[in-house]
Scaffold this motif. Structure first.
Motif, PDB file in Angstrom:
ATOM      1  N   ALA A 106      43.207  51.139  24.879  1.00  0.00           N
ATOM      2  CA  ALA A 106      42.380  50.090  24.297  1.00  0.00           C
ATOM      3  C   ALA A 106      41.128  50.643  23.648  1.00  0.00           C
ATOM      4  CB  ALA A 106      42.014  49.069  25.374  1.00  0.00           C
ATOM      5  N   ASP A 165      42.566  36.251  27.055  1.00  0.00           N
ATOM      6  CA  ASP A 165      43.601  37.172  27.516  1.00  0.00           C
ATOM      7  C   ASP A 165      43.380  38.524  26.843  1.00  0.00           C
ATOM      8  OD1 ASP A 165      44.343  36.692  24.922  1.00  0.00           O
ATOM      9  OD2 ASP A 165      46.202  35.607  25.419  1.00  0.00           O
ATOM     10  N   GLU A 166      44.330  39.471  27.034  1.00  0.00           N
ATOM     11  CA  GLU A 166      44.140  40.812  26.490  1.00  0.00           C
ATOM     12  C   GLU A 166      43.980  40.818  24.977  1.00  0.00           C
ATOM     13  OE1 GLU A 166      46.509  39.937  28.632  1.00  0.00           O
ATOM     14  OE2 GLU A 166      47.043  41.538  30.042  1.00  0.00           O
ATOM     15  N   ASN A 218      40.538  42.050  22.937  1.00  0.00           N
ATOM     16  CA  ASN A 218      40.620  43.159  21.989  1.00  0.00           C
ATOM     17  C   ASN A 218      40.156  42.741  20.597  1.00  0.00           C
ATOM     18  OD1 ASN A 218      41.620  44.740  24.004  1.00  0.00           O
ATOM     19  ND2 ASN A 218      43.762  44.504  23.430  1.00  0.00           N
ATOM     20  N   TYR A 225      37.199  48.134  34.409  1.00  0.00           N
ATOM     21  CA  TYR A 225      37.952  47.256  33.534  1.00  0.00           C
ATOM     22  C   TYR A 225      37.607  45.797  33.821  1.00  0.00           C
ATOM     23  CZ  TYR A 225      40.648  51.567  33.247  1.00  0.00           C
ATOM     24  OH  TYR A 225      41.030  52.862  33.077  1.00  0.00           O
ATOM     25  N   PRO A 230      41.651  40.213  32.199  1.00  0.00           N
ATOM     26  CA  PRO A 230      41.874  39.071  31.316  1.00  0.00           C
ATOM     27  C   PRO A 230      42.016  37.789  32.134  1.00  0.00           C
ATOM     28  CG  PRO A 230      43.898  40.298  31.554  1.00  0.00           C
ATOM     29  CD  PRO A 230      42.831  41.102  32.259  1.00  0.00           C
ATOM     30  N   ARG A 290      46.144  47.461  29.670  1.00  0.00           N
ATOM     31  CA  ARG A 290      45.915  46.249  28.890  1.00  0.00           C
ATOM     32  C   ARG A 290      44.595  45.550  29.195  1.00  0.00           C
ATOM     33  NH1 ARG A 290      51.229  42.649  29.317  1.00  0.00           N
ATOM     34  NH2 ARG A 290      50.145  41.532  27.650  1.00  0.00           N
ATOM     35  N   ALA A 291      43.967  45.835  30.342  1.00  0.00           N
ATOM     36  CA  ALA A 291      42.681  45.213  30.632  1.00  0.00           C
ATOM     37  C   ALA A 291      41.603  45.795  29.722  1.00  0.00           C
ATOM     38  CB  ALA A 291      42.313  45.404  32.091  1.00  0.00           C
ATOM     39  N   PHE A 292      40.452  45.125  29.668  1.00  0.00           N
ATOM     40  CA  PHE A 292      39.392  45.530  28.755  1.00  0.00           C
ATOM     41  C   PHE A 292      38.574  46.657  29.379  1.00  0.00           C
ATOM     42  CE2 PHE A 292      35.184  45.067  26.781  1.00  0.00           C
ATOM     43  CZ  PHE A 292      35.548  45.186  25.451  1.00  0.00           C
TER      44      PHE A 292
END
Length: 561
Positions: A8, A69-70, A74, A107, A110, A125-127
Motif C-alpha cells: 500500500a 474500506d481498503e 487508499n 496499520y 478498514p 490491505r490495511a492502511f
C-alpha cells in the motif's frame, strides 16, 4: 519493511508523487472509521465531517472520508498526496479507528472488520501508518500526525497486536495520539485555530505528543488561515447559512433515521453535513433493524436491567447462554426466539413495551413453574409417607434400606438411618458374642488345631492375635522337646564312661564354667555350664555333649580314650 508497507505505502506514494501536479485538496487528510462489525464507536461520520469543517473554513484543503474500506482509504490517501501544496504550509493527517501493530509497522483497519481478522489481510490491505510518516517526513517542522484509537481488541494472529505500538517517527514530524473521542474533540475545537500551542492538546485533551515538539510549537500560523473572516466565520450571510445548516443537521441527528437525513439533504443538498447525511442513510439502509437497535439503545438499560431480561428469557425457555448483563449473540438469538414465538418482528432488539410484555410473561410462567413444583413436591411427600408406612409395618432391615435407596433425602431419612444403625449394632453385638464363644472353645482345647479352627472362622476376630501367638507358643514347646530328645540321644551315642565325664567336668571348671562337684555325674549345674560353654564357642546350645562339643572341650585324645 513489512508486506503492508511494500504494497500500500509504495503504490500510494508513487501514485501521489509521480501523478503530476493536479491541484486537488492536499493540506489535510482525515480518515475516521467508526463502524466495525455490528458495532459503532463514539467517533462516527458526523464527527469526521465536524472535524473537517473548521479546516475548510480556515482555507485548508481537506480530504475526508469516514467508515472507509481498503479501496476508499487508499483513494483518499492518493488524492491527499497528489494535492499536497508544495509551499511551506502545514500538512495534517488525522486517523481514527482501530489500529494493529507488528515489529515492522502500524496499520489502521478498514471498516467492517469484526473482532478477528487474518494477518495476511492486515499486512497486505490495511492502511499503513508508515506510508503517512514517509510523506510527512518531506515537510519537517510543519508535519502533524494525529491518531485516535478506539478501545476494542482485535485478534489478528500471532504476528500482530492491538494498538498503535511504537512508531518510527521521522525528524521534524509531530505525532499526537489518544482515545478517538478525545482526539475528535481536539480536532473539532482546537486544531484549526491559529497560534494555539500543540502542548494544549496534552494539557486539555489528555493526548500524548511525540516527535518534534519545541516550545510554543503551533499547527497553524495566522498567515496559514484564509481571509477575510477566517475561521471565525465573521461574514454575516455565511454565518447565518451555517447556523441554519447546523440547526437542520441537529434535527436530523436527533431523529437519526433515514427519513430525517433525507429531509436534511432536500434542504441542504450541498450543506456542511451532506456527506455525513449520505453516509448515515447508507449505514441505516444496510442495517435492516437500525431503528429497533437505536430504540433499545435509547432506553439506556443498565447491567442489572439486562440481567433481568436474560433471566426472563431463560424462564420462558429461550436460553441466553449466560446471565451476565451482556447482550451477545446468545441473548440476541434468545430475543429473536421469543419474538418469533409471540408473533413479533424478529429483530433481536427490545423496546419498552416488549420488555414489559416479556416481564409479565416471565412472571406468569414463574408462577406456573412454582405451582408445578408444589404439585410435584406434594406428590413426592405422599409417596414418601406411603413407603415409610410400609417400613413401619414390616420393621425389617430390608424395607429400611429400600426406603433410603428410594428417598435418600426423604422426610423420614433420619429415622431410617437411625434404625439401620441399630440393626448394624445388633449384628455387631451378635457377631462379638459368637466370636467370644469360639475363642472360649479354642482356649479350652488349647491345641494348635483348635486355634486354627478359630482363625478360619474369625480371621479378623477380636482374639485373632492371641490365637496366632498361642499357636506359636505351642509349636515352640514341641520343637524344644524334640531338640532336647535329639541332644540326649547324641550324648548317649558317645558312650562316655565316668572317667571321661569327670574329665569333661574338670575341663569346664578349668575354663571358668562351674559344673558343680566334679564327680562324673551330669546334674542341672553341669547342664548349665555346658550350655554356657556352647554359647560362648558358637556351638548348638543344648546342655548336652555331642561330638563337636567334646572335640572342642577334651580334644581328640579324650575321644580315643
Amino acid at each position: 519493511m513489512g508486506i503492508g508497507k511494500l504494497g500500500a505505502a509504495t503504490v500510494l506514494i508513487a501514485a501521489g508523487l509521480l501523478g503530476g501536479v493536479a491541484q486537488a485538496a492536499g493540506d489535510a487528510l482525515i480518515i475516521g472509521n467508526a463502524r466495525y462489525g455490528a458495532g459503532q464507536s463514539l467517533f462516527g461520520a458526523d464527527r469526521v465531517h465536524a472535524a473537517a469543517e473548521p479546516l475548510r473554513r480556515a482555507g485548508i484543503s481537506v480530504t475526508a472520508v469516514n467508515d472507509a474500506d481498503e479501496p476508499a482509504m487508499n483513494k483518499a490517501f492518493t488524492d491527499f498526496v497528489r494535492g499536497i501544496d508544495p509551499k511551506d504550509a502545514p500538512l495534517v493527517v488525522v486517523l481514527l479507528g482501530r489500529f494493529l501493530h507488528s515489529q515492522s509497522g502500524t496499520y489502521l483497519l478498514p471498516t467492517g472488520v469484526g473482532p478477528r481478522i487474518s494477518s495476511e489481510r492486515v499486512l497486505t490491505r490495511a492502511f499503513p501508518v508508515d506510508a503517512v510518516l514517509a510523506v510527512l517526513a518531506d515537510h519537517p517542522g510543519r508535519a502533524f500526525l494525529v491518531l485516535g484509537e478506539t478501545a476494542e481488541d482485535v485478534d489478528a494472529g500471532r504476528y500482530l497486536k492491538t494498538g498503535i505500538g511504537d512508531l518510527d517517527i521521522p525528524q521534524g514530524v509531530t505525532v499526537m495520539q489518544g482515545a478517538a473521542t478525545d482526539v475528535g474533540s481536539y480536532v473539532v475545537n482546537e486544531l484549526a485555530r491559529p497560534n494555539v500551542w500543540v502542548s494544549r492538546a496534552e494539557r486539555r485533551y489528555g493526548l500524548t505528543i511525540d516527535g518534534f515538539n519545541p516550545r510554543e510549537h503551533v499547527v497553524f500560523l495566522p498567515d496559514d488561515i484564509a481571509a477575510p473572516g477566517g475561521i471565525d466565520g465573521s461574514q454575516p450571510d455565511r454565518q447565518t447559512r451555517e447556523q441554519a445548516d447546523n440547526a437542520a443537521w441537529g434535527r436530523a441527528q436527533r431523529a437519526d433515521s433515514a427519513d430525517g437525513y433525507r429531509r436534511y439533504l432536500q434542504a441542504y443538498p450541498y450543506g456542511l453535513h451532506a456527506a455525513a447525511a449520505r453516509q448515515r442513510i447508507k449505514a441505516i439502509s444496510a442495517e435492516p433493524f437500525y431503528a429497533q437497535r437505536r430504540a433499545e439503545e435509547a432506553l439506556g438499560l443498565n447491567r442489572e436491567e439486562r440481567r433481568k431480561i436474560q433471566r426472563n428469557l431463560t424462564t420462558l425457555g429461550h436460553g441466553t447462554r449466560g446471565v451476565d448483563g451482556i447482550f451477545g449473540s446468545g441473548t440476541r438469538n434468545a430475543v429473536k426466539s421469543w419474538q418469533r414465538a409471540t408473533g413479533r418482528v424478529q429483530s433481536g432488539y427490545l423496546d419498552r413495551p416488549q420488555i414489559v410484555a416479556l416481564s409479565r410473561a416471565a412472571r406468569a410462567r414463574a408462577e406456573e413453574i412454582k405451582a408445578e413444583e408444589e404439585r410435584r413436591a406434594a406428590a413426592l411427600r405422599s409417596q414418601d409417607n406411603q413407603l415409610w408406612e410400609q417400613v413401619t409395618q414390616r420393621g425389617d432391615e430390608e424395607s429400611v434400606r429400600r426406603y433410603l435407596k428410594t428417598y435418600p433425602k426423604g422426610l423420614h431419612a433420619k429415622k431410617a438411618r437411625a434404625l439401620l444403625a441399630e440393626f448394624e449394632a445388633q449384628r455387631a453385638r451378635q457377631k462379638a458374642l459368637l466370636d467370644r464363644e469360639a475363642w472360649d472353645d479354642a482356649r479350652y482345647a488349647d491345641t494348635v488345631k483348635a486355634y486354627r479352627g478359630y482363625l478360619d472362622a474369625y480371621p479378623k476376630g477380636a482374639f485373632a492375635a492371641r490365637a496366632q501367638a498361642r499357636i506359636k507358643e505351642l509349636r515352640g514347646v514341641r520343637d524344644d522337646e524334640q531338640a532336647l530328645a535329639k541332644a540326649r540321644a547324641a550324648e548317649k551315642a558317645l558312650g562316655l564312661n565316668p572317667v571321661t565325664a569327670r574329665l569333661a567336668e574338670a575341663r569346664l571348671q578349668q575354663l571358668g564354667f562351674d559344673p558343680g562337684q566334679v564327680d562324673g555325674k551330669f546334674n542341672k549345674r553341669t547342664r548349665e555350664a555346658l550350655r554356657a560353654f556352647q554359647k560362648t564357642h558358637g556351638l548348638n546350645v543344648t546342655g548336652y555333649l555331642n561330638e563337636q562339643t567334646v572335640v572342642r572341650l577334651l580334644a581328640d585324645a579324650i575321644i580315643r580314650r
